[in-house]
Design a protein around this motif. Structure first.
Motif, PDB file in Angstrom:
ATOM      1  N   GLN A  38       0.826  -1.205   0.000  1.00  0.00           N
ATOM      2  CA  GLN A  38       0.000   0.000   0.000  1.00  0.00           C
ATOM      3  C   GLN A  38       0.863   1.259   0.000  1.00  0.00           C
ATOM      4  OE1 GLN A  38      -2.944  -0.175   3.146  1.00  0.00           O
ATOM      5  NE2 GLN A  38      -3.303  -2.343   2.740  1.00  0.00           N
ATOM      6  N   ARG A  42       1.081   4.077  -3.000  1.00  0.00           N
ATOM      7  CA  ARG A  42       0.794   5.501  -2.776  1.00  0.00           C
ATOM      8  C   ARG A  42       1.961   6.362  -3.236  1.00  0.00           C
ATOM      9  NH1 ARG A  42      -1.262   7.100   2.824  1.00  0.00           N
ATOM     10  NH2 ARG A  42      -1.521   9.055   1.728  1.00  0.00           N
ATOM     11  N   HIS A  43       3.176   5.933  -2.926  1.00  0.00           N
ATOM     12  CA  HIS A  43       4.348   6.716  -3.333  1.00  0.00           C
ATOM     13  C   HIS A  43       4.532   6.713  -4.847  1.00  0.00           C
ATOM     14  CE1 HIS A  43       8.290   8.415  -3.654  1.00  0.00           C
ATOM     15  NE2 HIS A  43       8.770   7.288  -4.159  1.00  0.00           N
ATOM     16  N   GLY A  46       0.065   7.108  -6.466  1.00  0.00           N
ATOM     17  CA  GLY A  46      -1.162   7.543  -5.823  1.00  0.00           C
ATOM     18  C   GLY A  46      -2.316   6.590  -6.078  1.00  0.00           C
ATOM     19  N   GLY A  47      -1.988   5.384  -6.547  1.00  0.00           N
ATOM     20  CA  GLY A  47      -3.015   4.365  -6.792  1.00  0.00           C
ATOM     21  C   GLY A  47      -3.512   4.298  -8.224  1.00  0.00           C
ATOM     22  N   SER A  64       0.089   0.966 -10.951  1.00  0.00           N
ATOM     23  CA  SER A  64       0.178   1.707  -9.690  1.00  0.00           C
ATOM     24  C   SER A  64       1.456   1.390  -8.916  1.00  0.00           C
ATOM     25  CB  SER A  64      -1.033   1.416  -8.819  1.00  0.00           C
ATOM     26  OG  SER A  64      -1.085   0.049  -8.479  1.00  0.00           O
ATOM     27  N   TYR A 157       4.845   6.950   4.066  1.00  0.00           N
ATOM     28  CA  TYR A 157       3.519   6.357   3.849  1.00  0.00           C
ATOM     29  C   TYR A 157       3.310   5.147   4.739  1.00  0.00           C
ATOM     30  CZ  TYR A 157       2.670   9.256  -0.269  1.00  0.00           C
ATOM     31  OH  TYR A 157       2.454  10.311  -1.116  1.00  0.00           O
TER      32      TYR A 157
END
Length: 162
Positions: A38, A42-43, A46-47, A64, A157
């Protein structure tokens, strides 16, 4: 006769698709996504599953998790039997991974677990090792160029999740 052959081919395709879906669903529902995956997601993007990174390089990064073809080739080579068993496919492609987040997460787990081992590192692997290997390849855990990726990119994160 030709019509019967066509109908049989259609049923074979349908059955193969269902078998792949069942295998994929079984694996996807069996394991929650790790906090490290996850944080990397995110890094990296951002998905955004459709993200394309490093456009100036020959080997672009996709999805992603920003997987590159050499990492995908490793996963396909070393985990072919598991891909077939768990996902009903001969191999993964970038296009498939863009549409199948659980398969992408599985690739991350398999790739990093292949290279982040006690035997290779001489100690127990950490999330930092796994993230740096994802970013810098099999020896990424010891590359200076992946230190910032971990410290300023993924680690914040990961800490935010706890």
């Amino acid at each position: 006769m030709l019509q019967k052959f066509r109908n049989a081919c259609v049923w074979i395709v349908i059955l193969e698709s269902l078998a792949g879906f069942v295998c994929f669903t079984r694996w996807a529902n069996s394991k929650p996504v790790s906090p490290l995956v996850q944080a990397v997601r995110r890094h990296e993007s951002g998905g955004n599953e459709q993200a394309i990174g490093d456009k100036k390089l020959k080997q672009k990064a996709y999805t992603s998790l920003q997987i590159r073809q050499p990492a995908l080739d490793d996963v396909n080579k070393f985990f072919a039997k598991e891909i077939k068993k768990n996902f009903g496919r001969e191999k993964f492609t970038v296009e498939y991974l863009k549409q199948n987040r659980a398969a992408l997460d599985w690739c991350f787990e398999k790739y990093t677990s292949r290279y982040a081992t006690r035997k290779r590192l001489g100690r127990s692997p950490t999330d930092e090792d796994r993230a740096r290997i994802w970013n810098g390849g099999p020896d990424g855990y010891k590359k200076a160029s992946t230190t910032k990726y971990w410290k300023e990119g993924v680690r914040p994160y990961l800490l935010a999740q706890t």
